[in-house]
Design an enzyme around this catalytic site. Structure first.
Site, PDB file in Angstrom:
ATOM      1  N   LYS A  20     -40.705  -9.181  -6.291  1.00  0.00           N
ATOM      2  CA  LYS A  20     -40.708  -9.064  -4.627  1.00  0.00           C
ATOM      3  C   LYS A  20     -40.166  -7.550  -4.232  1.00  0.00           C
ATOM      4  O   LYS A  20     -39.535  -6.985  -5.099  1.00  0.00           O
ATOM      5  CB  LYS A  20     -39.688 -10.203  -3.895  1.00  0.00           C
ATOM      6  CG  LYS A  20     -38.485  -9.705  -4.109  1.00  0.00           C
ATOM      7  CD  LYS A  20     -37.786  -8.998  -2.981  1.00  0.00           C
ATOM      8  CE  LYS A  20     -36.363  -8.775  -2.729  1.00  0.00           C
ATOM      9  NZ  LYS A  20     -35.748  -8.108  -4.135  1.00  0.00           N
ATOM     10  N   ASP A 217     -35.078 -13.967  -2.309  1.00  0.00           N
ATOM     11  CA  ASP A 217     -35.942 -13.667  -3.570  1.00  0.00           C
ATOM     12  C   ASP A 217     -36.455 -14.689  -4.223  1.00  0.00           C
ATOM     13  O   ASP A 217     -37.570 -14.559  -4.431  1.00  0.00           O
ATOM     14  CB  ASP A 217     -35.013 -12.976  -4.695  1.00  0.00           C
ATOM     15  CG  ASP A 217     -34.465 -11.510  -4.235  1.00  0.00           C
ATOM     16  OD1 ASP A 217     -34.602 -11.193  -3.019  1.00  0.00           O
ATOM     17  OD2 ASP A 217     -34.096 -10.962  -5.045  1.00  0.00           O
TER      18      ASP A 217
END
Length: 397
Positions: A20, A217
């Site tokens: 990410k 995350d």
């Protein structure tokens, strides 16, 4: 998966989960502002092979092969049972790893030879043992992990590890499954409820690695696409057009906790000025969230949309500099890309780590090659990625 499948012995499951980036809003999010995170098409893949007791020629072991680090770790099933008891595998909703379990796992780590330079691996190995034994019990098996993601660069490598691992283990346990796949694509997607369960397990793994993670995350890695988050609330965003970025890993390590603390100290010294900075970041995150969801149908609309995204990124970078989290390596990337009329900003904690550069749809490949070559001449590493793509995927074979 049927009981027959489970009883047949050897089976292989592969699961992959993306890393990410934070597009906008890092640091300010700690102070109540909105931030936007997105999946990128760099993946960590966990390949799990389950074995019968004795199939590997012995009493059975659980093995983890970290292929990129050329390190293999192994625990005899008998040792796992002695340390953890006869764990039957509880592949429903997870329960947090108890202090007793953590202590038992720490003992199991003592026999492993972890290189001094990679001592940080012990937290990931502990998360692996917790996830494996909690979901599958002490059944022998082998997991091979490979990754496109640099470790410790702020691209969510630990979350991608926990999500791909949880996805593979829960699929092997028969707790989650892919459905309705045509079989044409190798990688298949999970349904929403299954993704929720994987995400819960991955979050427990992240807690072992990081102590108090935000959960952002692992959520982005599980669900993919883009997520706006503010004060603990997550909103899924639908990106209507492909967004491409050049990610530059400066290879400069940083201390995230120290950087976060530094911003808080600056906020306590200059409360009014920093409140204005955080408010401005919030406005940028909200505006960017609206823009990414707009569909641009032609080249003029796409260019206009990308120009606005670039301006918001540029403004956010200026505010991150106000917070004191930039770094000479980040400034080098900004100056280099600016020569080619490209806009960049740091992503994540700052103080080194990674930098994002927006790649306009109509930009020539030759420009990108020149930029990457110049950046790499500084000792940096570059990745071209698409932003906002798929989350966890699985392949059974």
């Amino acid at each position: 998966m049927s009981n027959d499948d489970r009883d047949r012995g050897s089976m292989e499951v592969r699961a992959r989960a993306p890393g990410k980036i934070i597009l906008v809003g890092e640091h300010a999010v700690v102070h109540g502002s909105a931030a936007v995170a997105a999946a990128i098409d760099l993946y960590t893949t966990s390949s799990l092979s389950l074995l019968h007791e004795g199939e590997d020629g012995g009493a059975g072991a659980v093995e983890l092969d970290l292929r990129d680090s050329a390190l293999v770790f192994s625990w005899p099933c008998s040792s796992l049972r002695r340390a953890l008891g006869e764990v039957s595998g509880k592949a429903g909703a997870p329960t947090p790893c108890s202090p007793d379990e953590l202590a038992a796992i720490a003992k199991l780590m003592e026999g492993q030879e972890i290189p001094e330079a990679k001592i940080w691996l012990s937290a990931g190995l502990s998360a692996f043992l917790y996830l494996y034994t909690s979901i599958l019990g002490c059944r022998p098996g082998k997991v091979v992990v490979t990754s496109d993601l640099p470790i410790g660069a702020g691209l969510g490598s630990s979350a991608a590890f926990c999500v791909s691992m949880s996805g593979a283990l829960l699929t092997a346990a028969g707790t989650v499954g892919v459905g309705g796949g045509s079989g044409v694509e190798e990688w298949e997607l999970f349904g929403k409820d299954d993704l929720e369960l994987v995400n819960q397990w991955a979050f427990q793994g992240e807690k072992i690695i990081h102590g108090k993670p935000s959960g952002i995350d692992n959520s982005v890695s599980t669900f993919g696409s883009m997520i706006k988050f503010k004060k603990g609330e997550l909103t899924n965003l639908k990106s209507r057009n492909p967004v491409k970025m050049l990610i530059t890993d400066t290879r400069v390590g940083r201390n995230t906790k120290a950087l976060v603390a530094g911003v808080s100290e600056r906020a306590s010294r200059h409360p009014d000025a920093m409140a204005s900075v955080f408010h401005a970041v919030n406005s940028i995150s909200e505006e960017l969230s609206s823009i990414v969801e707009l569909a641009a149908e032609d080249e003029i609309a796409i260019t206009s949309k990308e120009d606005k995204l670039a301006e918001l990124m540029e403004m956010n970078q200026g505010l991150l500099q106000c917070m004191g989290v930039s770094h000479s390596s980040i400034e080098t990337v900004l100056q280099t890309t600016l020569k080619y009329s490209l806009v960049s900003k740091l992503t994540g904690a700052g103080g080194g780590g990674c930098v994002l550069t927006l790649i306009p749809t109509l930009s020539a490949n030759i420009v990108l090659e020149k930029v990457a070559t110049e950046l790499e001449s500084h000792g940096f590493r570059c990745f071209k990625v698409e932003v906002g793509g798929r989350g966890l995927q699985v392949c059974r074979g």
